[in-house]
Design an enzyme around this catalytic site. Structure first.
Site, mmCIF file in Angstrom:
data_model
loop_
_atom_site.group_PDB
_atom_site.id
_atom_site.type_symbol
_atom_site.label_atom_id
_atom_site.label_comp_id
_atom_site.label_asym_id
_atom_site.label_seq_id
_atom_site.Cartn_x
_atom_site.Cartn_y
_atom_site.Cartn_z
ATOM 1 N N ASP A 44 0.816 -1.216 0.000
ATOM 2 C CA ASP A 44 0.000 0.000 0.000
ATOM 3 C C ASP A 44 0.848 1.263 0.000
ATOM 4 O O ASP A 44 2.046 1.228 0.280
ATOM 5 C CB ASP A 44 -0.872 0.045 1.262
ATOM 6 C CG ASP A 44 -2.137 -0.780 1.076
ATOM 7 O OD1 ASP A 44 -2.393 -1.220 -0.036
ATOM 8 O OD2 ASP A 44 -2.845 -0.956 2.081
ATOM 9 N N LYS A 66 -3.648 3.063 -1.963
ATOM 10 C CA LYS A 66 -4.840 3.895 -1.954
ATOM 11 C C LYS A 66 -4.504 5.204 -1.272
ATOM 12 O O LYS A 66 -3.880 5.202 -0.227
ATOM 13 C CB LYS A 66 -5.960 3.243 -1.139
ATOM 14 C CG LYS A 66 -6.404 1.930 -1.676
ATOM 15 C CD LYS A 66 -7.371 1.315 -0.699
ATOM 16 C CE LYS A 66 -7.345 -0.179 -0.850
ATOM 17 N NZ LYS A 66 -7.450 -0.864 0.400
ATOM 18 N N MET A 178 -6.910 9.605 9.425
ATOM 19 C CA MET A 178 -7.525 10.114 8.174
ATOM 20 C C MET A 178 -8.393 11.342 8.447
ATOM 21 O O MET A 178 -9.421 11.527 7.800
ATOM 22 C CB MET A 178 -8.400 9.016 7.518
ATOM 23 C CG MET A 178 -7.646 7.797 7.089
ATOM 24 S SD MET A 178 -8.733 6.449 6.578
ATOM 25 C CE MET A 178 -9.166 5.718 8.154
HETATM 26 N N1 SAH Z 1 -3.582 0.737 9.280
HETATM 27 C C1 SAH Z 1 -2.966 2.007 9.539
HETATM 28 C C2 SAH Z 1 -3.919 3.161 9.382
HETATM 29 C C3 SAH Z 1 -4.445 3.343 7.970
HETATM 30 S S1 SAH Z 1 -5.539 4.699 7.859
HETATM 31 C C4 SAH Z 1 -2.363 2.000 10.945
HETATM 32 O O1 SAH Z 1 -2.637 1.095 11.717
HETATM 33 O O2 SAH Z 1 -1.588 2.908 11.246
HETATM 34 C C5 SAH Z 1 -4.471 5.948 7.236
HETATM 35 C C6 SAH Z 1 -4.289 7.046 8.253
HETATM 36 O O3 SAH Z 1 -3.436 6.606 9.297
HETATM 37 C C7 SAH Z 1 -3.624 8.280 7.707
HETATM 38 O O4 SAH Z 1 -4.546 9.131 7.057
HETATM 39 C C8 SAH Z 1 -3.085 8.916 8.966
HETATM 40 O O5 SAH Z 1 -4.099 9.574 9.684
HETATM 41 C C9 SAH Z 1 -2.660 7.681 9.759
HETATM 42 N N2 SAH Z 1 -1.255 7.351 9.544
HETATM 43 C C10 SAH Z 1 -0.756 6.229 9.027
HETATM 44 N N3 SAH Z 1 0.590 6.249 9.005
HETATM 45 C C11 SAH Z 1 0.945 7.431 9.537
HETATM 46 C C12 SAH Z 1 2.187 8.061 9.809
HETATM 47 N N4 SAH Z 1 3.355 7.475 9.526
HETATM 48 N N5 SAH Z 1 2.170 9.293 10.378
HETATM 49 C C13 SAH Z 1 1.020 9.901 10.679
HETATM 50 N N6 SAH Z 1 -0.185 9.360 10.454
HETATM 51 C C14 SAH Z 1 -0.225 8.145 9.895
#
Ligand code: SAH
Length: 267
Positions: A44, A66, A178
């Site tokens: 992803d 995505k 998000m």
């Molecule tokens: N499965 C992922 C989340 C996916 S949803 C998890 O467990 O982290 C995607 C959202 O996660 C992004 O829009 C942001 O809000 C957050 N996110 C994911 N990686 C990030 C990062 N390295 N720094 C800040 N926010 C992050």
């Protein structure tokens, strides 16, 4: 007399792997083993470059990423792709940012694969809500400040389906994933439902990566901070008194101070 036995066809498997929020050193040993041993990797957008650099050069790796509002491959098509590759006998590493079961649609992919009779394993990863907060010096729970923490999606197709009144009263840490695109609505709703406008809050962009930027402020000026510093996805929103600790507990910014952007800033 021996009967000639055909070797059983190899059944493909899918391992849904959490890659963590960005720092390759946050990969679990199991995740790394899967990356190294898979026949194919499907990854992803949130899988960082540092982690992609660990893909074996001989392993085919396909981006199926995505971005908000920009679905590279629709989920149903992606499920079908996974099923087809697995049915051909490949062992697939389905690599996702953070944890696959935290806003990662890992459950949906697993259901589709199970329905097709494909064997699936899951490797949990460090979710951004915990990882990015920790790399900004914010413990999501802390004695006397927050006894609980809620992970919430800040993304909705039309409006956010959130019980704002309960969230505003909880007096614990709120972590919005998000949520950047709906930041104005999030802060407005929380204030409207009784949360103090001066509640400490943080925005963390590119958490756990070399270009991490953390800004701390209050519920009332989060939107202004996001605009002023032109924050981009992926950004996490953390709201609650634990954010006060960032000033004394931050550590990552000092380690990586060669990059000027990384300074942890209080608005
Ligand atoms: N499965 C992922 C989340 C996916 S949803 C998890 O467990 O982290 C995607 C959202 O996660 C992004 O829009 C942001 O809000 C957050 N996110 C994911 N990686 C990030 C990062 N390295 N720094 C800040 N926010 C992050």
């Amino acid at each position: 007399m021996f009967k000639l036995v055909q070797p059983a066809p190899k059944h493909g498997t899918v391992t849904i792997v959490g890659a963590g929020p960005g720092d390759a050193d946050l990969l679990t040993i199991k995740a790394l083993r899967c990356i190294q041993s898979a026949d194919i990797i499907l990854y992803d957008r949130l899988v960082s470059q540092d982690i992609r650099d660990l893909f074996p050069t001989e392993t085919p790796a396909f981006y199926v990423g995505k971005a908000a509002g920009n679905h590279c491959i629709p989920q149903a098509q992606l499920n079908q792709l996974l099923i087809e590759k697995a049915q051909k006998g490949y062992s697939i590493c389905r690599l996702k940012g953070g944890d696959p079961f935290v806003f990662g649609r890992g459950g949906e992919e697993m259901l589709a694969l199970h329905q097709a009779g494909i064997q699936v394993e899951v490797v949990p990863g460090v979710t951004a809500g915990v990882g990015a907060a920790a790399y900004s010096g914010i413990p999501v729970t802390h004695r006397g400040l927050a006894q609980a923490c809620t992970f919430i999606t800040g993304h909705g197709e039309k409006s956010l389906d959130v019980d704002w009144s309960s969230l505003a009263k909880m007096q614990h840490t709120l972590v919005f994933y998000m949520g950047l695109g709906n930041l104005a609505d999030i802060t407005k709703q929380l204030t409207h439902h009784g949360m103090c406008a001066d509640m400490p809050a943080a925005l963390i962009e590119n958490g756990c990566r070399k270009d991490q930027r953390t800004f701390t402020g209050q519920l009332s000026n989060l939107e202004q901070i996001a605009k002023q510093h032109q924050l981009r996805s992926p950004t996490l929103i953390v709201i609650g008194r634990v954010v006060e600790l960032a000033e004394s507990l931050h550590w990552f910014a000092s380690l990586t101070s060669t990059n000027a952007q990384i300074a942890q800033m209080t608005a």
